[in-house]
Structure formats: structure tokens, C-alpha cells
Design a protein around this motif. Sequence first.
Motif, mmCIF file in Angstrom:
data_model
loop_
_atom_site.group_PDB
_atom_site.id
_atom_site.type_symbol
_atom_site.label_atom_id
_atom_site.label_comp_id
_atom_site.label_asym_id
_atom_site.label_seq_id
_atom_site.Cartn_x
_atom_site.Cartn_y
_atom_site.Cartn_z
ATOM 1 N N CYS A 13 34.879 26.801 35.742
ATOM 2 C CA CYS A 13 34.800 25.566 34.944
ATOM 3 C C CYS A 13 35.358 25.781 33.543
ATOM 4 O O CYS A 13 35.682 26.908 33.153
ATOM 5 C CB CYS A 13 33.367 25.036 34.910
ATOM 6 S SG CYS A 13 32.285 25.841 33.711
ATOM 7 N N LEU A 16 34.812 28.704 30.782
ATOM 8 C CA LEU A 16 35.575 29.971 30.814
ATOM 9 C C LEU A 16 34.757 31.150 30.273
ATOM 10 O O LEU A 16 35.216 31.847 29.348
ATOM 11 C CB LEU A 16 36.868 29.834 30.004
ATOM 12 C CG LEU A 16 38.121 29.309 30.697
ATOM 13 C CD1 LEU A 16 39.305 29.381 29.731
ATOM 14 C CD2 LEU A 16 38.469 30.052 31.972
ATOM 15 N N ALA A 37 27.565 35.877 35.815
ATOM 16 C CA ALA A 37 28.087 34.550 36.188
ATOM 17 C C ALA A 37 26.962 33.665 36.697
ATOM 18 O O ALA A 37 25.925 34.150 37.155
ATOM 19 C CB ALA A 37 29.153 34.692 37.261
ATOM 20 N N CYS A 38 27.177 32.333 36.625
ATOM 21 C CA CYS A 38 26.243 31.417 37.291
ATOM 22 C C CYS A 38 26.554 31.440 38.791
ATOM 23 O O CYS A 38 27.521 32.081 39.226
ATOM 24 C CB CYS A 38 26.400 30.001 36.734
ATOM 25 S SG CYS A 38 27.972 29.236 37.148
ATOM 26 N N ILE A 40 27.830 29.255 40.862
ATOM 27 C CA ILE A 40 29.134 28.771 41.339
ATOM 28 C C ILE A 40 30.257 29.716 40.910
ATOM 29 O O ILE A 40 31.213 29.938 41.654
ATOM 30 C CB ILE A 40 29.434 27.310 40.923
ATOM 31 C CG1 ILE A 40 29.140 27.060 39.449
ATOM 32 C CG2 ILE A 40 28.736 26.330 41.793
ATOM 33 C CD1 ILE A 40 29.462 25.626 38.996
ATOM 34 N N HIS A 162 28.370 22.716 34.281
ATOM 35 C CA HIS A 162 28.790 23.844 33.431
ATOM 36 C C HIS A 162 27.549 24.711 33.199
ATOM 37 O O HIS A 162 27.014 24.765 32.086
ATOM 38 C CB HIS A 162 29.324 23.342 32.079
ATOM 39 C CG HIS A 162 30.492 22.399 32.185
ATOM 40 N ND1 HIS A 162 30.353 21.057 32.407
ATOM 41 C CD2 HIS A 162 31.821 22.619 32.086
ATOM 42 C CE1 HIS A 162 31.553 20.487 32.451
ATOM 43 N NE2 HIS A 162 32.461 21.412 32.259
ATOM 44 N N ARG A 164 26.377 27.636 32.526
ATOM 45 C CA ARG A 164 26.048 28.581 31.456
ATOM 46 C C ARG A 164 26.348 28.025 30.052
ATOM 47 O O ARG A 164 26.176 28.723 29.055
ATOM 48 C CB ARG A 164 26.798 29.906 31.671
ATOM 49 C CG ARG A 164 26.327 30.649 32.925
ATOM 50 C CD ARG A 164 26.968 32.011 33.037
ATOM 51 N NE ARG A 164 26.482 32.960 32.081
ATOM 52 C CZ ARG A 164 27.231 33.876 31.463
ATOM 53 N NH1 ARG A 164 28.533 33.931 31.713
ATOM 54 N NH2 ARG A 164 26.708 34.714 30.597
HETATM 55 S S1 SF4 Z 1 29.468 28.253 33.495
HETATM 56 FE FE1 SF4 Z 1 29.502 29.303 35.483
HETATM 57 S S2 SF4 Z 1 31.267 28.385 36.545
HETATM 58 FE FE2 SF4 Z 1 31.488 27.873 34.373
HETATM 59 S S3 SF4 Z 1 32.811 29.484 33.566
HETATM 60 FE FE3 SF4 Z 1 30.648 30.129 33.200
HETATM 61 S S4 SF4 Z 1 30.135 31.405 34.983
HETATM 62 FE FE4 SF4 Z 1 31.979 30.232 35.517
#
Ligand code: SF4
Length: 439
Positions: A13, A16, A37-38, A40, A162, A164
Motif C-alpha cells: 500500500c 510503503l 509487516a502487517c 497483507i 493501510h 501500519r
Molecule cells: S501498512 Fe502493511 S501493506 Fe501497507 S506498506 Fe505497511 S506493511 Fe505493507
Amino acid sequence: MSKTITDVVCPFCGTLCDDLIVTTDDDGKKILGVDNACAIGAEKFVHSSDHSHRVTRPRKMQEDGSFKEITYEEAIEHTATILAKAKKPLMYGWSSTSCEADSVGHEIAELCGGIVDNTAAVCHGTTLIAVQNVGIPSCTLGEVKNRADRIIFWGCNPAHAHPRHMSRYSIFPRGYFTGKGAKQRKIIVVDPRPTDTSTLADVHLQVEQGYDYELLQALRAAIRGEPLVGDVIAGVPKETVYEAAEILKSGRFGVIFFGMGVTQSLGKDHNIDAAICLTKDLNDYTKFSIVAMRGHFNVTGSGQVLGWQFGFPYAVDLSRGFARYNPGETGAIEVLKRQEADAVFVLGSDPGAHFPMRCVKEIARLPSVAIDPHITPTTEICDVHVPVAFVGVEVGGNCYRMDNVPIEARKVVEPPEGMMSDYQFLSAVLDRVKELKAN
Ligand code: SF4
């Protein structure tokens, strides 16, 4: 032994996130784990690393609708031929790839007299129009983390889209001037529905669907202390509007984050004009900025590259030998609806899943090529599907975060053997188009 790669950028998303830690096997072919990371973002890495379900060679649709494998050379020839022959090819997408690939693709469009449009056509195109109308007082996400104590989420739900954003920048992090994190911030969510983001809000303005413009203008009046007419404005009690205005004015630094709930609802770019003017008004009392919640990881970069090359961020018509820009006329959806394009090239997006059915049928009717690492609704209706390496996982490249900060995405594993990147494919198509046009 496994390898650990730090400071990896997540290509999912517009947030970044650039703090991921990816663990691979010792020959750098398989991703074993993703930290930070989340769900997704992590899934994109893990999913891309499992080659067993991936298409690894281009495919051409047969008369019975089935696909037959072809070589990359055949796919390059096919793509170059349909683009070189076309009088007005539509080249759409560009939001899930690197700026380098975008740049080559736009050069092909210029040579072929095409229409270049990106996914802003169905998300923040209205924002781009509003920015051209009234300017934009904006800031980086780093400034939000370190300074912002008033946050508005208008028509967006970062808890899902989004994930994170709130932990890295907007609600929870402790920054230089925001050492108490979430305790120091007041959150206002504007959404017709209760959402997982609104549960975190100090004030939830449950605006009546389609009345964002009225609420924005009421807030502007309330901030100046002017009387509001009626007890309820756009579904929100008048007292709550005044309360929200006082919260916003009393902060030291605020930011409005806004999404498709306000860019694509009734009023469209006029809503964003009003949101930007609200930001401007708030700067009479405190410091305020506004940032669009961009979706695809490099949709912002696509607009940047189009801006450098042609002066406009989306919906660029090159068919007359110079760049024209008139959203509503030169956008992908309008061109498809009017049946003006005579070929379609799609890269880094999925119009088959998101465009009106009339446009999807038009893509299926025309000579078409889709470039995508996945099988998608678009690849299933195009004549040729060219799988490519995942940008940000299997190949690096420059991308722009939602706040227009450029970030270099990194390669962490090798793509399946023999698979081209979209940059390599586009460069080969460009060379071949030049040859065909010269003859
Ligand atoms: S919020 Fe999640 S999907 Fe979006 S850039 Fe960060 S880790 Fe990746």
C-alpha cells in the motif's frame, strides 16, 4: 543457513513501510519469514515466494478461451505489433510497478499516440484536480509522527486499508514533539459508518452519506466562530461540529488524511477543494496539513513520472502528438465507454475487477495485453498475459510514498528462472516499436 535482509520496503500500500525484515533461505530463492509487516504486506512476500501456483511464462488466449504458453519473444512481438498498429491505444495502470518501468511505458505511449492513465482514474484523480485548483499545504509522514497532535481521518479506514499507518505515523508512535504517543493526540474520524478506525476516535462525525461537502463547509464556518443554521448539519449535531472545530484549533500541529470515501462520493473534487480550504483556514489558528491516503504502493510515483514527462498526473492523451489533459474526456473509463481506443495495454492494475462492466467488455473486445505477476480478472479477458517479477520483492525500483517521498524498493529474492521484470519487458517492446515505426 538462512539470510536476513533488513530495511526492506513493503510493496503493497501507499504507506510503503521501509522497516521490514525478510528472512530467506541460503540461496536467496525462498522467503522463510517476514517481520514488522502487517498481515497483507507479509502475505504479498510469502505468496510471491511460492512459485508452485504462479504462471511463469506468457500466455496467449486461444479461440476457445483457453490459454496457450508462448515465449517472451513472441509476447514482445505481439505487444509491439498491436501498439505500433493502433491509432489510439489505451495504456492503463502503472501503479503497482516502479517509476523506471512507468517511464519506459510512457515513452511507448508517446511513440504510438496513446492515452496514458493510471489508477487515480478510480481513486484520487479528483484530489489531483483539486490540488490544481487550490494548491495543497502538505507535509511528510515523518512530520506527522514527530509533530502532529490533531489527526482527522476523513473517508478512509486505515485500520483495514493501510494497517501500519496508525502505528508508524498517525496515532500511536512517540515522536520528537509527541513523546506521549496516542495520549497526546486527538483523533477525529469522519465516516458514515462505525469502522475499526472510528473505534479509536475521540470524536466520530457520522456524516450522512454524500454530505461531506456540507460538513466540510460547516466546519470551516464553525472554526471562524460563525453561526451554523439548523440543529443538525449533514447528519451531525451542531454542537458536535463546534466541538470538533475547537479540538482542531486547539492543537499545535494537525493533519487531515482523506480517502476514497470523500474523493469518490457526491461532490468529488469539490469535496477536496473544501478539505484543502479547511486546512488553509486552520492555519490561521495553528499549523495544519493535508495528505491523501493513496492505495497502490506506487500510484503516487506514477503521477510523479507522468508529471515530469508530460506535465499532467493522469488521463494524458498523446494521440495528437502533444500532451492533452482533460479528466472526464481523456480518462481510461471515458475513452473505453466512447469506444475510442483501438488497443488496450494494462500494467500494474486490475481494471477487469474495478471498471464498469461496459468498459470491461470493451477491453475484452479489443486487441489487448495485460502485464501482471498474478492471474487476475484483467489477465483472463486480455489476448495475452505476460507474467513479470514482483517489484519490491524480486526486482528493485523507485517508488513514491503517499506523502510524495521517494523510496527505493529492494529486491530480496530471485524471480522464477527466466522470468522478465516489467522494466525489461517494456524496454524490449519499446525497441521493437521503434523498429516497426521506422519501417
Ligand atoms: S501498512 Fe502493511 S501493506 Fe501497507 S506498506 Fe505497511 S506493511 Fe505493507
